[in-house]
Design an enzyme around this catalytic site. Structure first.
Site, PDB file in Angstrom:
ATOM      1  CE  LYS A   1     -10.077  -7.207   6.480  1.00 11.75           C
ATOM      2  NZ  LYS A   1      -9.332  -7.930   5.475  1.00 11.75           N
TER       3      LYS A   1
ATOM      4  CG  MET B   1      -0.297  -4.894   2.317  1.00 15.85           C
ATOM      5  SD  MET B   1      -1.563  -6.115   2.035  1.00 15.85           S
ATOM      6  CE  MET B   1      -1.182  -6.627   0.376  1.00 15.85           C
TER       7      MET B   1
ATOM      8  CG  ASP C   1     -11.200  -0.549   3.063  1.00 12.46           C
ATOM      9  OD1 ASP C   1     -10.126  -0.737   2.548  1.00 12.46           O
ATOM     10  OD2 ASP C   1     -12.028  -1.427   3.350  1.00 12.46           O
TER      11      ASP C   1
HETATM   12  N1  SAH Z   1      -5.841  -1.542  -3.140  1.00 16.54           N
HETATM   13  C1  SAH Z   1      -4.814  -0.780  -2.517  1.00 16.54           C
HETATM   14  C2  SAH Z   1      -3.832  -1.650  -1.764  1.00 16.54           C
HETATM   15  C3  SAH Z   1      -4.447  -2.351  -0.591  1.00 16.54           C
HETATM   16  S1  SAH Z   1      -3.279  -3.279   0.312  1.00 16.54           S
HETATM   17  C4  SAH Z   1      -4.119   0.083  -3.585  1.00 16.54           C
HETATM   18  O1  SAH Z   1      -4.338  -0.119  -4.766  1.00 16.54           O
HETATM   19  O2  SAH Z   1      -3.382   0.985  -3.200  1.00 16.54           O
HETATM   20  C5  SAH Z   1      -2.823  -2.140   1.560  1.00 16.54           C
HETATM   21  C6  SAH Z   1      -1.446  -1.588   1.298  1.00 16.54           C
HETATM   22  O3  SAH Z   1      -1.506  -0.551   0.358  1.00 16.54           O
HETATM   23  C7  SAH Z   1      -0.783  -0.953   2.483  1.00 16.54           C
HETATM   24  O4  SAH Z   1      -0.209  -1.895   3.357  1.00 16.54           O
HETATM   25  C8  SAH Z   1       0.277  -0.136   1.805  1.00 16.54           C
HETATM   26  O5  SAH Z   1       1.335  -0.929   1.392  1.00 16.54           O
HETATM   27  C9  SAH Z   1      -0.457   0.334   0.574  1.00 16.54           C
HETATM   28  N2  SAH Z   1      -1.014   1.679   0.724  1.00 16.54           N
HETATM   29  C10 SAH Z   1      -2.301   2.046   0.642  1.00 16.54           C
HETATM   30  N3  SAH Z   1      -2.428   3.383   0.768  1.00 16.54           N
HETATM   31  C11 SAH Z   1      -1.188   3.876   0.889  1.00 16.54           C
HETATM   32  C12 SAH Z   1      -0.644   5.175   1.026  1.00 16.54           C
HETATM   33  N4  SAH Z   1      -1.412   6.271   1.056  1.00 16.54           N
HETATM   34  N5  SAH Z   1       0.691   5.307   1.119  1.00 16.54           N
HETATM   35  C13 SAH Z   1       1.492   4.239   1.084  1.00 16.54           C
HETATM   36  N6  SAH Z   1       1.035   2.987   0.972  1.00 16.54           N
HETATM   37  C14 SAH Z   1      -0.283   2.801   0.866  1.00 16.54           C
END
Ligand code: SAH
Length: 506
Positions: free
Chosen positions: A63, A175, A42
């Site tokens: 994406k 998000m 991803d």
């Molecule tokens: N499964 C993931 C979330 C996926 S949705 C999890 O558990 O973290 C994608 C969202 O995750 C992004 O839009 C953001 O809000 C958050 N996200 C993922 N990685 C991040 C990071 N390193 N720092 C801040 N937000 C993050």
């Protein structure tokens, strides 16, 4: 050889890759990667994690940056198809954060279940908790917050939805950067105090981490002014105040150094040590390991080297770590061990090769004051007429031979292993283009890298940090113009050189 029923190998591991810091992958996730035939990863899963599966085929299904938009249905189908291909493959599906926290991992698991493919879920560290943690914000705290909720900013439900959350102390919004103003307004409208502390953490747990702090009322503007974008987690609640006391990651001495957030390409061989990568990571770099060469057995399977070694008396010259590794594999394959070296004197080209010997219980009898073949040849304490045997690859240069023969010291060479070029795969090549600096540990790495130049990528323009003067010279000869040399032959010195290279020094 009989094979197990082919369909039995089809298996999918849905792995939470953690929020970004590659150290936050679980051991189980690492294990699954190590056994994968194919890895689907991803945009949010740190590509550095691919170092656990150097031999796996990797497919990017993120994406962002993907020219054609790939839908979730297509991803589900791809996972199933990949697992079934070739009579069954082990697929590792790496997803940012946790698999089931807004990761659509549930749908991918359903697709596997429906297709009758075995699967496992390897939960990951979710950014919802880790991004605040790396900003020094605990999501609960005995005195200020006893509950938290994770919500998505992508919902159109708005107000009514937020009212249901009114009793929850800490809100974690994923998000939600783009709609932050609407969301904050809805939260206020649903009864949350506009003065509630709020913080947004972008790229949490990575060295690009940025944090903006405000109140529910101001956070959207603060975030906008600071230019923070996705991916980011916004925390709303009293716990945000604890950052003042608990801030740790983004003010540590290693944070924000010259290498922080920069991609450093470590050119290396597949089996080589990644100790340098660890040093660079410690300084905040995103390390991209680029295997440019691969070691194979000698053309004659090592017979020549074994024959030369048998009854040899004199100096055995070892000019790389790989020579030591290959020598011991060869001895082992022949049913021998270190005792086969009892009658030779051991000369190592530098401290690192000497260390490789030491790891096998052998003390180098000689290491030149400056690492390198030339110095080894000039300084070796051998008498005129004494014999030397150089066990090395087919690419050995003549320097050592010339230096020794000039001193009337006998020189023999036998092929111990072969060095073959290995081109980086597409994903690595793509990331290599963005590298701020390349590290080179050998002249051959420089030459291999120079050969990758094509119409839209010229590695010769990238600054390089070279392990020693000889490597630097080879790099310049290969056409690199921005070459910085490590002051001493140590990994720390090489990392220092990489910092200087990034700063544009030479
Ligand atoms: N499964 C993931 C979330 C996926 S949705 C999890 O558990 O973290 C994608 C969202 O995750 C992004 O839009 C953001 O809000 C958050 N996200 C993922 N990685 C991040 C990071 N390193 N720092 C801040 N937000 C993050």
């Amino acid at each position: 050889m009989t094979q197990a029923p082919t369909s039995s190998r089809a298996f999918v591991s849905l792995i939470g890759a953690g929020p970004g810091d590659p150290g936050l992958l679980t051991l189980r996730g690492q294990h699954a990667l190590q056994h994968a035939d194919v890895v689907l990863f991803d945009y949010l899963a740190n590509p550095e994690l691919l170092r656990w599966c150097p031999d796996a085929h990797t497919i990017y299904v993120g994406k962002k940056g993907f020219s054609e938009y790939i839908t979730q249905e297509q991803i589900n189908a791809l996972i199933v198809r990949t697992a079934q291909e070739g009579g069954g493959q082990r697929v590792a599906r790496l997803k940012g954060g946790d698999v089931f926290v807004f990761g659509r991992g549930g749908e991918e698991a359903e697709a596997c279940a429906l297709a009758g493919i075995g699967f496992e879920i390897v939960p990951g560290v979710t950014s919802a908790i880790a991004a605040p943690a790396y900003a020094g914000i605990p999501v609960t705290h005995r005195d200020v917050a006893r509950s938290f909720a994770v919500l998505t900013g992508n919902t159109k439900e708005g107000g009514a939805h937020y009212e249901r959350l009114s009793g929850v102390d800490t809100l974690l919004l994923l998000m939600g950067v783009r709609n932050l103003d609407t969301i904050a307004a809805d939260l206020i409208a649903s009864g949350r105090d506009p003065q509630t502390p709020a913080a947004t953490v972008q790229w949490g747990s990575t060295h690009q981490q940025r944090v903006a702090v405000g109140t529910l009322e101001t956070i959207a503007q603060v975030v906008k002014d600071a230019g923070l974008e996705a991916p980011a987690v916004t925390v709303v609640g009293e716990v945000v105040k604890l950052r003042e006391k608990l801030r740790w990651f983004d003010n540590a001495p290693t944070f924000g150094g010259p290498l922080a957030g920069k991609t450093v390409a470590v050119t290396r061989t597949r089996d080589g040590s990644s100790a340098l990568s660890d040093v660079l990571r410690g300084r905040g770099a995103d390390v991209l390991e680029v295997p440019l060469i691969r070691f194979d057995a000698a053309a004659d399977g090592g017979d020549g080297a074994l024959t030369a070694l048998r009854d040899f008396r004199g100096w055995l010259l070892l000019s790389s770590n790989q020579a030591v590794t290959a020598l011991f594999s060869l001895l082992d394959a022949a049913g021998l061990d270190a005792r086969a070296l009892a009658n030779v004197k051991l000369a190592a080209v530098g401290p690192s090769t000497a260390r490789s010997l030491a790891e096998r219980g052998l003390r180098a009898d000689f290491v030149p004051s400056t690492p390198g073949a030339r110095h080894l040849g000039a300084e070796l304490p051998a008498e005129a007429g004494e014999a030397t045997l150089h066990l090395t690859s087919q690419l050995a240069e003549d320097e050592l031979q010339r230096a020794l023969e000039a001193r009337s010291i006998g020189y023999m060479r036998a092929e111990l292993y072969r060095t073959e070029a290995a081109a980086p795969d597409e994903n690595r090549l793509e990331r290599l283009k963005n590298a701020a600096v390349l590290t080179l540990a050998s002249g051959s790495a420089a030459r291999h890298l120079a050969r990758l130049a094509d119409a839209d990528f010229n590695p010769l323009d990238t600054p390089v940090a070279a392990m020693g003067p000889q490597t630097a010279e080879a790099a310049r000869e290969a056409g690199f113009t921005r070459v910085v040399v490590a002051a001493t032959a140590s990994l720390e010195a090489l990392a220092d050189a990489a910092e200087r290279a990034v700063r544009g020094e030479s």
